[in-house]
Design a protein around this motif. Structure first.
Motif, PDB file in Angstrom:
ATOM      1  N   SER A  22     -16.347  19.555  23.902  1.00  9.79           N
ATOM      2  CA  SER A  22     -17.273  20.669  24.131  1.00  9.79           C
ATOM      3  C   SER A  22     -18.259  20.392  25.266  1.00  9.79           C
ATOM      4  O   SER A  22     -18.672  21.322  25.959  1.00  9.79           O
ATOM      5  CB  SER A  22     -18.030  21.016  22.853  1.00  9.79           C
ATOM      6  N   ALA A  23     -18.631  19.155  25.487  1.00 18.30           N
ATOM      7  CA  ALA A  23     -19.695  18.843  26.453  1.00 18.30           C
ATOM      8  C   ALA A  23     -19.192  18.379  27.812  1.00 18.30           C
ATOM      9  O   ALA A  23     -19.951  18.405  28.782  1.00 18.30           O
ATOM     10  CB  ALA A  23     -20.616  17.773  25.867  1.00 18.30           C
ATOM     11  N   TYR A  24     -17.952  17.956  27.913  1.00 19.99           N
ATOM     12  CA  TYR A  24     -17.447  17.388  29.166  1.00 19.99           C
ATOM     13  C   TYR A  24     -17.664  18.313  30.375  1.00 19.99           C
ATOM     14  O   TYR A  24     -18.166  17.846  31.410  1.00 19.99           O
ATOM     15  CB  TYR A  24     -15.967  17.013  29.028  1.00 19.99           C
ATOM     16  N   VAL A  27     -21.335  18.118  31.432  1.00 21.09           N
ATOM     17  CA  VAL A  27     -21.700  16.799  31.954  1.00 21.09           C
ATOM     18  C   VAL A  27     -21.191  16.651  33.390  1.00 21.09           C
ATOM     19  O   VAL A  27     -21.917  16.210  34.280  1.00 21.09           O
ATOM     20  CB  VAL A  27     -21.164  15.671  31.039  1.00 21.09           C
ATOM     21  N   VAL A  28     -19.954  17.043  33.619  1.00 21.42           N
ATOM     22  CA  VAL A  28     -19.393  16.963  34.972  1.00 21.42           C
ATOM     23  C   VAL A  28     -20.154  17.898  35.906  1.00 21.42           C
ATOM     24  O   VAL A  28     -20.457  17.532  37.044  1.00 21.42           O
ATOM     25  CB  VAL A  28     -17.878  17.282  34.969  1.00 21.42           C
ATOM     26  N   SER A  29     -20.502  19.085  35.441  1.00 22.70           N
ATOM     27  CA  SER A  29     -21.236  20.042  36.270  1.00 22.70           C
ATOM     28  C   SER A  29     -22.604  19.507  36.680  1.00 22.70           C
ATOM     29  O   SER A  29     -22.995  19.614  37.846  1.00 22.70           O
ATOM     30  CB  SER A  29     -21.391  21.356  35.499  1.00 22.70           C
ATOM     31  N   GLN A  46     -17.508   9.696  32.694  1.00 26.50           N
ATOM     32  CA  GLN A  46     -16.906   8.602  31.923  1.00 26.50           C
ATOM     33  C   GLN A  46     -17.967   7.605  31.481  1.00 26.50           C
ATOM     34  O   GLN A  46     -17.993   7.193  30.320  1.00 26.50           O
ATOM     35  CB  GLN A  46     -15.840   7.884  32.748  1.00 26.50           C
ATOM     36  N   GLU A  47     -18.828   7.227  32.403  1.00 24.11           N
ATOM     37  CA  GLU A  47     -19.896   6.278  32.064  1.00 24.11           C
ATOM     38  C   GLU A  47     -20.806   6.848  30.978  1.00 24.11           C
ATOM     39  O   GLU A  47     -21.178   6.145  30.031  1.00 24.11           O
ATOM     40  CB  GLU A  47     -20.748   5.965  33.295  1.00 24.11           C
ATOM     41  N   VAL A  48     -21.153   8.116  31.126  1.00 22.17           N
ATOM     42  CA  VAL A  48     -22.058   8.756  30.176  1.00 22.17           C
ATOM     43  C   VAL A  48     -21.432   8.805  28.787  1.00 22.17           C
ATOM     44  O   VAL A  48     -22.082   8.471  27.794  1.00 22.17           O
ATOM     45  CB  VAL A  48     -22.445  10.171  30.674  1.00 22.17           C
ATOM     46  N   PHE A  49     -20.168   9.183  28.707  1.00 21.38           N
ATOM     47  CA  PHE A  49     -19.528   9.279  27.394  1.00 21.38           C
ATOM     48  C   PHE A  49     -19.272   7.900  26.784  1.00 21.38           C
ATOM     49  O   PHE A  49     -19.292   7.763  25.559  1.00 21.38           O
ATOM     50  CB  PHE A  49     -18.247  10.115  27.459  1.00 21.38           C
ATOM     51  N   LEU A  50     -19.064   6.896  27.611  1.00 19.00           N
ATOM     52  CA  LEU A  50     -18.953   5.537  27.067  1.00 19.00           C
ATOM     53  C   LEU A  50     -20.260   5.130  26.398  1.00 19.00           C
ATOM     54  O   LEU A  50     -20.260   4.578  25.295  1.00 19.00           O
ATOM     55  CB  LEU A  50     -18.585   4.541  28.166  1.00 19.00           C
ATOM     56  N   SER A  67     -26.639  15.710  29.023  1.00 20.20           N
ATOM     57  CA  SER A  67     -27.046  16.327  30.287  1.00 20.20           C
ATOM     58  C   SER A  67     -28.044  15.452  31.029  1.00 20.20           C
ATOM     59  O   SER A  67     -27.930  15.239  32.234  1.00 20.20           O
ATOM     60  CB  SER A  67     -27.655  17.712  30.028  1.00 20.20           C
ATOM     61  N   VAL A  68     -29.022  14.947  30.305  1.00 21.78           N
ATOM     62  CA  VAL A  68     -30.015  14.063  30.928  1.00 21.78           C
ATOM     63  C   VAL A  68     -29.351  12.768  31.402  1.00 21.78           C
ATOM     64  O   VAL A  68     -29.599  12.295  32.514  1.00 21.78           O
ATOM     65  CB  VAL A  68     -31.171  13.764  29.955  1.00 21.78           C
TER      66      VAL A  68
END
Length: 173
Positions: A22-24, A27-29, A46-50, A67-68
């Motif tokens: 739902s968030a990818y 986050v990319v945007s 990728q870094e953020v989701f890790l 987002s932050v």
């Protein structure tokens, strides 16, 4: 062939897949708005989701946190990439073909905006990126732990500071 599983020291959230799905895109945007490159934004995601996968952030706060984190991580990429960009510029030289002059000028303007954005106070830069990435005042407020009524002021101050940075570092002609 053995399947690799996460080590007990770094458990992965059970809700990671659903939150990722739902968030990818957001986050990319957010990262792409800062970086100007979808490929680099996907690396940031990728870094953020890790990081998120190993966090204890409540699921209800995931979108704001992600987002932050995307904005912070993208700004860090800009800051760490300045030396690389300077080396690349030195290698390219000044010879620009007339038929690509407009593209080069547009790229340089975007680079100047990104550099100016990286010199702003982090909270202002993140508020500006999040708001211009389509987050509502309430979402920006929740993500940055601000009151919704102060988001507009923070964004306007960030825009003003960005303009000053751009003017201060504008190339002389």
């Amino acid at each position: 062939m053995a399947v690799s599983t996460p080590s007990p020291a770094a458990p992965v959230r059970s809700d990671l897949e659903s939150i990722f799905r739902s968030a990818y895109p957001r986050v990319v945007s957010v990262a792409a708005r800062v970086l100007g490159s979808r490929n680099e934004a996907e690396d940031v995601a990728q870094e953020v989701f890790l990081s998120f996968g190993r966090s204890s952030v409540p699921a209800g706060e995931a979108m704001g946190w992600l987002s932050v984190a995307a904005a912070h991580t993208a700004l860090n990429h800009i800051r760490s990439g300045k030396r690389r960009a300077a080396r690349e510029q030195a290698v390219r030289g000044d010879g620009v073909a007339p038929d690509i002059a407009d593209a080069v000028a547009a790229r340089d303007e975007r680079a100047q905006v990104r550099a100016a954005l990286s010199r702003l106070p982090r909270k202002q830069a993140v508020a500006l990126v999040l708001r211009h990435s389509g987050l509502s005042y309430a979402e920006v407020a929740a993500a940055l732990d601000l009151s919704p009524s102060s988001v507009g002021t923070t964004v306007r101050r960030a825009e003003s500071a960005l303009r000053k940075e751009l003017n201060r570092h504008a190339p002389s002609e």
